[in-house]
Every structure is written in structure tokens, then in C-alpha cells.
Design a protein around this motif. Sequence first.
Motif, PDB file in Angstrom:
ATOM      1  N   VAL A   2       0.856  -1.191   0.000  1.00  0.00           N
ATOM      2  CA  VAL A   2       0.000   0.000   0.000  1.00  0.00           C
ATOM      3  C   VAL A   2       0.890   1.238   0.000  1.00  0.00           C
ATOM      4  O   VAL A   2       1.801   1.365   0.813  1.00  0.00           O
ATOM      5  N   ILE A   3       0.628   2.161  -0.942  1.00  0.00           N
ATOM      6  CA  ILE A   3       1.395   3.401  -1.006  1.00  0.00           C
ATOM      7  C   ILE A   3       0.488   4.564  -0.633  1.00  0.00           C
ATOM      8  O   ILE A   3      -0.559   4.772  -1.241  1.00  0.00           O
ATOM      9  N   LEU A   4       0.905   5.314   0.384  1.00  0.00           N
ATOM     10  CA  LEU A   4       0.153   6.477   0.855  1.00  0.00           C
ATOM     11  C   LEU A   4       0.843   7.758   0.412  1.00  0.00           C
ATOM     12  O   LEU A   4       2.043   7.924   0.634  1.00  0.00           O
ATOM     13  N   GLY A   5       0.078   8.635  -0.198  1.00  0.00           N
ATOM     14  CA  GLY A   5       0.595   9.935  -0.581  1.00  0.00           C
ATOM     15  C   GLY A   5       0.375  10.933   0.546  1.00  0.00           C
ATOM     16  O   GLY A   5      -0.723  11.012   1.099  1.00  0.00           O
ATOM     17  N   ILE A   6       1.418  11.670   0.902  1.00  0.00           N
ATOM     18  CA  ILE A   6       1.310  12.718   1.918  1.00  0.00           C
ATOM     19  C   ILE A   6       1.404  14.057   1.199  1.00  0.00           C
ATOM     20  O   ILE A   6       2.404  14.349   0.552  1.00  0.00           O
ATOM     21  N   THR A   7       0.335  14.851   1.282  1.00  0.00           N
ATOM     22  CA  THR A   7       0.340  16.137   0.608  1.00  0.00           C
ATOM     23  C   THR A   7      -0.213  17.221   1.523  1.00  0.00           C
ATOM     24  O   THR A   7      -0.571  16.952   2.669  1.00  0.00           O
ATOM     25  N   GLY A   8      -0.265  18.428   1.001  1.00  0.00           N
ATOM     26  CA  GLY A   8      -0.712  19.575   1.785  1.00  0.00           C
ATOM     27  C   GLY A   8      -0.015  20.808   1.261  1.00  0.00           C
ATOM     28  O   GLY A   8       1.043  20.712   0.630  1.00  0.00           O
ATOM     29  N   GLY A   9      -0.582  21.953   1.505  1.00  0.00           N
ATOM     30  CA  GLY A   9      -0.012  23.197   1.006  1.00  0.00           C
ATOM     31  C   GLY A   9       1.287  23.565   1.702  1.00  0.00           C
ATOM     32  O   GLY A   9       1.665  22.984   2.719  1.00  0.00           O
ATOM     33  N   ILE A  10       1.967  24.544   1.148  1.00  0.00           N
ATOM     34  CA  ILE A  10       3.209  25.047   1.711  1.00  0.00           C
ATOM     35  C   ILE A  10       2.979  25.504   3.156  1.00  0.00           C
ATOM     36  O   ILE A  10       2.003  26.166   3.458  1.00  0.00           O
ATOM     37  N   GLY A  11       3.862  25.068   4.047  1.00  0.00           N
ATOM     38  CA  GLY A  11       3.762  25.452   5.456  1.00  0.00           C
ATOM     39  C   GLY A  11       2.819  24.617   6.300  1.00  0.00           C
ATOM     40  O   GLY A  11       2.640  24.896   7.485  1.00  0.00           O
ATOM     41  N   CYS A  12       2.245  23.575   5.705  1.00  0.00           N
ATOM     42  CA  CYS A  12       1.309  22.723   6.467  1.00  0.00           C
ATOM     43  C   CYS A  12       2.022  21.727   7.382  1.00  0.00           C
ATOM     44  O   CYS A  12       1.430  21.217   8.325  1.00  0.00           O
ATOM     45  N   GLY A  13       3.270  21.429   7.062  1.00  0.00           N
ATOM     46  CA  GLY A  13       4.036  20.508   7.904  1.00  0.00           C
ATOM     47  C   GLY A  13       4.126  19.095   7.376  1.00  0.00           C
ATOM     48  O   GLY A  13       4.190  18.138   8.153  1.00  0.00           O
ATOM     49  N   LYS A  14       4.151  18.948   6.043  1.00  0.00           N
ATOM     50  CA  LYS A  14       4.280  17.620   5.437  1.00  0.00           C
ATOM     51  C   LYS A  14       5.581  16.948   5.872  1.00  0.00           C
ATOM     52  O   LYS A  14       5.600  15.757   6.177  1.00  0.00           O
ATOM     53  N   SER A  15       6.662  17.733   5.882  1.00  0.00           N
ATOM     54  CA  SER A  15       7.969  17.172   6.236  1.00  0.00           C
ATOM     55  C   SER A  15       8.009  16.717   7.691  1.00  0.00           C
ATOM     56  O   SER A  15       8.671  15.728   8.019  1.00  0.00           O
ATOM     57  N   ASP A 124      -2.216   4.691  -3.431  1.00  0.00           N
ATOM     58  CA  ASP A 124      -3.481   4.014  -3.134  1.00  0.00           C
ATOM     59  C   ASP A 124      -4.418   4.889  -2.306  1.00  0.00           C
ATOM     60  O   ASP A 124      -5.636   4.862  -2.484  1.00  0.00           O
ATOM     61  N   LYS A 125      -3.840   5.649  -1.386  1.00  0.00           N
ATOM     62  CA  LYS A 125      -4.619   6.542  -0.519  1.00  0.00           C
ATOM     63  C   LYS A 125      -3.850   7.855  -0.345  1.00  0.00           C
ATOM     64  O   LYS A 125      -2.625   7.879  -0.441  1.00  0.00           O
ATOM     65  N   VAL A 126      -4.595   8.919  -0.048  1.00  0.00           N
ATOM     66  CA  VAL A 126      -3.975  10.230   0.131  1.00  0.00           C
ATOM     67  C   VAL A 126      -4.244  10.760   1.536  1.00  0.00           C
ATOM     68  O   VAL A 126      -5.377  10.728   2.014  1.00  0.00           O
ATOM     69  N   VAL A 127      -3.174  11.232   2.177  1.00  0.00           N
ATOM     70  CA  VAL A 127      -3.271  11.869   3.488  1.00  0.00           C
ATOM     71  C   VAL A 127      -2.988  13.357   3.298  1.00  0.00           C
ATOM     72  O   VAL A 127      -1.910  13.735   2.853  1.00  0.00           O
ATOM     73  N   GLU A 128      -3.961  14.192   3.620  1.00  0.00           N
ATOM     74  CA  GLU A 128      -3.796  15.644   3.544  1.00  0.00           C
ATOM     75  C   GLU A 128      -3.348  16.172   4.899  1.00  0.00           C
ATOM     76  O   GLU A 128      -4.000  15.917   5.922  1.00  0.00           O
ATOM     77  N   VAL A 129      -2.223  16.878   4.914  1.00  0.00           N
ATOM     78  CA  VAL A 129      -1.752  17.526   6.139  1.00  0.00           C
ATOM     79  C   VAL A 129      -2.284  18.959   6.113  1.00  0.00           C
ATOM     80  O   VAL A 129      -2.001  19.718   5.180  1.00  0.00           O
TER      81      VAL A 129
END
Length: 197
Positions: A2-15, A124-129
Motif C-alpha cells: 500500500v502506497i500512501l501519498g502525503i500532501t498539503g499546502g506550503i507550510g502545512c508541515g508535510k515534512s 493508493d490513498k492520500v493523506v492531507e496535512v
Amino acid sequence: MVILGITGGIGCGKSYVSNLLKRQGAPVYNCDEAAKYIMSSDQQVIEQIKMLVGENAYLADGQINKTAIGEFIFSSDENRLKLNAIVHPVVRQHFIGWTHSLNTHMAFVECALLYESGFDDMVDKVVEVFASEEVRIHRIIKRDKITRIQATERIKAQMSETEKMKKADFCIINNGNMNVSRQIDRIVGHIFSSSER
């Protein structure tokens, strides 16, 4: 796997989320880091960027001129799309190679432009930060040493958080007042329990 994508706008704290996962031993692919590596090591990509941005896209030592690239990207949507069209396909191929090298049940990919680059079809799934705009502005100013106006412009240059939230499967609130690790554990636990059904 399973591959999870971690995304979110600049400054959201993805890293920040990615680093928590790495500490737990999870494999995490960082699209920004991969793009920077490719932009400074792939000769074909380097030549294409110089033709698009100009010779000042690179410093005398061959490293990326972040200021020149940043100004080019944020000056217009067209510029950003042209640069992305050079870099994103190469990052995709690099990512595919990385996934083939893994032997794990779950992997993560941190990608700021997950939807804009079409990278969402690789996961497979997306996680929004998510973080509030005020929190994001404060983080960007502190991190990039830029003005409030510049930070706001960079936020507006990206897809809206509302739009990303609608597309995502999960959301992590990262305003600095909620336990992010607990939220990650909840999401991973949910995915594992769903896959076992």
C-alpha cells in the motif's frame, strides 16, 4: 504494498509528518528532494532548465540557484507548468524504481503537488496535512526568511486546501496543538484493518 501519498499546502508541515514516519522506520519518498537531486544531476534535465529559465538557473558550482528558480516559478502559472513538465516525468520514473527496491507492506510518498503533477495516480490513498492559513504564513516567514506578502502569494499560487481536503482519503491536523503521531497511528491502523478484511 500500500502506497500512501502525503500532501498539503506550503507550510502545512508535510515534512514534519514524514520525519515522524521515518523515525518509526517507515520508507518515505520525498518528491521535492528527488526533484532537487534530478535537477542538479541529470544533464538532460539541466540543459532543458537552462533553456527555459536561463543560465542563471544554476550557480557557478553547478548547484541550483534557488532564488532564480523560485522567482521563475512564482511569477506565473505558465512558468511553473513548463518547469514541472521537465522535472515531474523524471521524478515519476525515479519513484517507480524506488518502490521496486522495497520489501514492505506500506510505503509513503511526500508530494506537495500530488494532484497538480498527476502523482495521485501513483498512490493508493492520500493523506492531507492541514494547518490554518495563519499558522502556515508564520511557518513560511520563519523558514524561508520572506515577507508576509510573499508567504501569502506562495500559498495562493497552490491549489486551495478546501479542494485538496475534498480529494483526500484522510486528514492530519497540524496546527501545533494536536498529537500528530496519534493521528498517523490511527490512519495506518485503519488501513491495515481494512486490508485484512
